[in-house]
Design a protein around this motif. Sequence first.
Motif, PDB file in Angstrom:
ATOM      1  N   ASP A   1       1.237  -0.455   6.937  1.00 41.40           N
ATOM      2  CA  ASP A   1       0.942  -0.595   5.508  1.00 41.40           C
ATOM      3  C   ASP A   1      -0.542  -0.892   5.292  1.00 41.40           C
ATOM      4  OD1 ASP A   1       2.167  -0.675   2.795  1.00 41.40           O
ATOM      5  OD2 ASP A   1       1.229  -2.663   2.823  1.00 41.40           O
ATOM      6  N   ASP A   2      -1.099  -1.806   6.083  1.00 42.46           N
ATOM      7  CA  ASP A   2      -2.544  -2.090   5.987  1.00 42.46           C
ATOM      8  C   ASP A   2      -3.356  -0.802   6.131  1.00 42.46           C
ATOM      9  OD1 ASP A   2      -1.939  -4.781   5.884  1.00 42.46           O
ATOM     10  OD2 ASP A   2      -2.558  -5.213   7.959  1.00 42.46           O
ATOM     11  N   ASN A   3      -2.942   0.016   7.103  1.00 40.51           N
ATOM     12  CA  ASN A   3      -3.723   1.210   7.402  1.00 40.51           C
ATOM     13  C   ASN A   3      -3.514   2.329   6.394  1.00 40.51           C
ATOM     14  OD1 ASN A   3      -5.459   1.080   9.950  1.00 40.51           O
ATOM     15  ND2 ASN A   3      -3.630  -0.078  10.520  1.00 40.51           N
ATOM     16  N   VAL A   4      -2.364   2.376   5.754  1.00 42.41           N
ATOM     17  CA  VAL A   4      -2.200   3.286   4.616  1.00 42.41           C
ATOM     18  C   VAL A   4      -3.185   2.856   3.527  1.00 42.41           C
ATOM     19  CG1 VAL A   4      -0.644   3.993   2.751  1.00 42.41           C
ATOM     20  CG2 VAL A   4       0.184   3.945   5.106  1.00 42.41           C
ATOM     21  N   GLY A   5      -3.320   1.552   3.344  1.00 42.18           N
ATOM     22  CA  GLY A   5      -4.287   1.034   2.379  1.00 42.18           C
ATOM     23  C   GLY A   5      -5.713   1.469   2.712  1.00 42.18           C
ATOM     24  N   ARG A   6      -6.056   1.447   3.992  1.00 41.21           N
ATOM     25  CA  ARG A   6      -7.406   1.879   4.398  1.00 41.21           C
ATOM     26  C   ARG A   6      -7.638   3.345   4.057  1.00 41.21           C
ATOM     27  NH1 ARG A   6      -8.229   1.433  10.394  1.00 41.21           N
ATOM     28  NH2 ARG A   6     -10.332   2.076   9.851  1.00 41.21           N
TER      29      ARG A   6
ATOM     30  N   HIS B   1       0.826  -1.218   0.000  1.00 41.22           N
ATOM     31  CA  HIS B   1       0.000   0.000   0.000  1.00 41.22           C
ATOM     32  C   HIS B   1       0.853   1.258   0.000  1.00 41.22           C
ATOM     33  CE1 HIS B   1      -3.537  -2.414   0.404  1.00 41.22           C
ATOM     34  NE2 HIS B   1      -3.019  -3.040   1.447  1.00 41.22           N
ATOM     35  N   ILE B   2       1.936   1.237   0.768  1.00 40.92           N
ATOM     36  CA  ILE B   2       2.851   2.389   0.738  1.00 40.92           C
ATOM     37  C   ILE B   2       3.484   2.492  -0.650  1.00 40.92           C
ATOM     38  CG2 ILE B   2       4.953   3.369   1.748  1.00 40.92           C
ATOM     39  CD1 ILE B   2       4.202   1.937   4.382  1.00 40.92           C
TER      40      ILE B   2
ATOM     41  N   TYR C   1       3.632  10.001   2.479  1.00 44.66           N
ATOM     42  CA  TYR C   1       4.033   9.022   3.488  1.00 44.66           C
ATOM     43  C   TYR C   1       5.483   9.330   3.875  1.00 44.66           C
ATOM     44  CZ  TYR C   1       4.911   5.031   6.313  1.00 44.66           C
ATOM     45  OH  TYR C   1       5.230   4.250   7.404  1.00 44.66           O
ATOM     46  N   ALA C   2       5.712   9.479   5.171  1.00 39.27           N
ATOM     47  CA  ALA C   2       7.048   9.839   5.649  1.00 39.27           C
ATOM     48  C   ALA C   2       7.284   9.204   7.009  1.00 39.27           C
ATOM     49  CB  ALA C   2       7.180  11.356   5.748  1.00 39.27           C
ATOM     50  N   SER C   3       8.492   9.351   7.507  1.00 40.12           N
ATOM     51  CA  SER C   3       8.809   8.976   8.877  1.00 40.12           C
ATOM     52  C   SER C   3       9.593  10.127   9.483  1.00 40.12           C
ATOM     53  CB  SER C   3       9.644   7.693   8.890  1.00 40.12           C
ATOM     54  OG  SER C   3      10.159   7.459  10.186  1.00 40.12           O
ATOM     55  N   ASP C   4       9.571  10.256  10.810  1.00 39.20           N
ATOM     56  CA  ASP C   4      10.245  11.399  11.427  1.00 39.20           C
ATOM     57  C   ASP C   4      11.763  11.323  11.260  1.00 39.20           C
ATOM     58  OD1 ASP C   4      10.360   9.250  13.194  1.00 39.20           O
ATOM     59  OD2 ASP C   4      10.001  10.462  14.990  1.00 39.20           O
ATOM     60  N   GLN C   5      12.287  10.144  11.107  1.00 46.03           N
ATOM     61  CA  GLN C   5      13.688   9.924  10.692  1.00 46.03           C
ATOM     62  C   GLN C   5      13.767   8.489  10.198  1.00 46.03           C
ATOM     63  OE1 GLN C   5      13.001   9.635  14.856  1.00 46.03           O
ATOM     64  NE2 GLN C   5      14.000   8.074  13.659  1.00 46.03           N
ATOM     65  N   GLY C   6      14.987   8.015   9.955  1.00 45.36           N
ATOM     66  CA  GLY C   6      15.174   6.625   9.583  1.00 45.36           C
ATOM     67  C   GLY C   6      15.431   5.781  10.810  1.00 45.36           C
ATOM     68  N   PHE C   7      16.110   4.651  10.615  1.00 42.17           N
ATOM     69  CA  PHE C   7      16.388   3.742  11.719  1.00 42.17           C
ATOM     70  C   PHE C   7      17.434   2.740  11.257  1.00 42.17           C
ATOM     71  CE2 PHE C   7      14.885   1.067  15.386  1.00 42.17           C
ATOM     72  CZ  PHE C   7      14.775   2.096  16.308  1.00 42.17           C
ATOM     73  N   PHE C   8      18.258   2.307  12.188  1.00 39.77           N
ATOM     74  CA  PHE C   8      19.213   1.241  11.866  1.00 39.77           C
ATOM     75  C   PHE C   8      18.506  -0.098  12.031  1.00 39.77           C
ATOM     76  CE2 PHE C   8      22.030   4.684  13.464  1.00 39.77           C
ATOM     77  CZ  PHE C   8      22.798   4.864  12.327  1.00 39.77           C
ATOM     78  N   LEU C   9      18.503  -0.882  10.980  1.00 38.33           N
ATOM     79  CA  LEU C   9      17.893  -2.214  11.017  1.00 38.33           C
ATOM     80  C   LEU C   9      19.012  -3.240  11.086  1.00 38.33           C
ATOM     81  CD1 LEU C   9      15.133  -1.651   8.323  1.00 38.33           C
ATOM     82  CD2 LEU C   9      15.021  -1.274  10.800  1.00 38.33           C
ATOM     83  N   GLY C  10      19.811  -3.138  12.153  1.00 40.30           N
ATOM     84  CA  GLY C  10      20.993  -3.979  12.275  1.00 40.30           C
ATOM     85  C   GLY C  10      22.177  -3.407  11.507  1.00 40.30           C
ATOM     86  N   ASP C  11      21.951  -2.337  10.761  1.00 43.93           N
ATOM     87  CA  ASP C  11      23.044  -1.712  10.008  1.00 43.93           C
ATOM     88  C   ASP C  11      24.086  -1.173  10.998  1.00 43.93           C
ATOM     89  OD1 ASP C  11      21.355  -1.617   7.384  1.00 43.93           O
ATOM     90  OD2 ASP C  11      20.126  -0.576   8.878  1.00 43.93           O
TER      91      ASP C  11
END
Length: 533
Positions: free
Chosen positions: A314-319, A64-65, A337-347
Amino acid sequence: MRYGDVQRCLRVCRAGLLAALLAAPAGAGEPSVRPRPNILYIMADDHAAHAIGAYGSRVNKTPHIDRLAAEGIRFDRCYAVNSICTPSRASILTGKYSHKNGVPVFNRFDGSQPTVAKYLQAAGYFTGMFGKWHLGSDPTGFDRWMILPGQGVYHNPVFYSAEGRVDFQGYVTDIVTDLTIAFLDERPKDRPFFVMCHHKAPHRHWQPDAKHAETYGGGGIPEPATLRDDYAGRASAAREATMTVARHLNRRDLKLEPPAELKGADRERWLSAVPMEVTVEANGVRTTLTGDALLKWKYQRYMRDYLGCVASIDDNVGRLLAYLDRNGLAENTIVIYASDQGFFLGDHGWYDKRFMYEESIKMPFLVRWPGTAPPGSVQGAIALNIDIAPTFLEAAGLPIPPDIQGRSLAPLCRGERPADWRASWYYRYYHDPGHHNTRAHYGVGTETHKLLCFWKTDEWELYDLAKDPAELRNVFGDPAYADTVAALKAELRRLKAEVGDDDRYAHEQPPDGADAMPELLKKKAPAPPGAVR
Ligand code: CA
């Protein structure tokens, strides 16, 4: 009619007249008939771009995003100027750096200052804010708002509005969307709307709902190439930061069950401790994991829950997109669609954000703007979170006040890059030691290089992003880069002066107040119709 309602009507009437005047083309005899666009701003908390399909995610799917990327434009270099929740939110609302809006860390936002919401409201927009606010003071500039106190909780959350607290049953991501949809249903249909739909997810402690608890539980999530980064060649800050998957995720983060006999403070202590071995059971065989096997297990557990939270978003963006389609609103609504910043995903071995490294500072930023953003397009110019407010003002046909430091992204949304668009940008992080022992730093970024200064110890890092996009090789001391270092140091000084950073928060930061609990929580408010779960 109550006094407040009368005042509101008068304000709306005045604003409507102003809006009509602003909408009139120069020299035209009557106002333009083209309606001003609605703005639906959906923002997650800590959602890394590399956990979105449209950004090439290797770890999850977000259909959806992704639709917003297919029907609009994807920004590939959109950055937070201070990569942490509360400061980024203040920058988004004001279009200003932290040292100008007074929110360098987790302190209270002064709601008397101008914001994009106030400007749009004064121009006749019906304005709403729902979900995570985390600015310590009550929202201003919104006709309707209902927010989580502080960080809020994932399950059965309490919200509060101007009337008092409301207790919900259900999952926070669904409820934030319900509130946004209720706002859209009840809005005056003769006015454009501006609504901020701010999810709490996927912020720590990453609690997915039952539906997505095991969506990513199969254990096969690919690890990032830098999971075992040894920080060789970097400033001491990377080694000192306490946010590694291996050594800092605690039992609460990892959803380990405390022994039944532990109660109260003992139970809390157990949950807050970092497990250095974990016993797992598969097919009746118990295995105790340590070392690298434990790291692998922790990474899978962390990502299972993080990505499960993202799946609900993602489901709720679809809604929301379906709502716009059903109600004939898709054509005249800008959806972001945005986020306030990113994030380390184990990086680099980490979770969390803060550092001026790419995974942390990069905001996903997708814009569907029918008639303006070419569908399926990509924008590589440097955009900043301080650009969001002026973008909305331009979209609404409003002037951009001179004290706003960002610049409207409207031309970038059209797929253009103005000749004088910024080639470099200024970053500054303050919260030291903060929650993860992260050193204060500032820096300058370009499309090809990044220079960081950990000013307390005068340690520097330089990355050649073209040759080393993973930012593993600090070339600050490499003689081949001496000219680049000199040029970027000069540019850093220039930018610091240009944005007016006078070091006012370098040594003394305002007290934390973003988690302050409002008095209103003591007062029960009637639940809004259509929003009770
Ligand atoms: Ca955040």
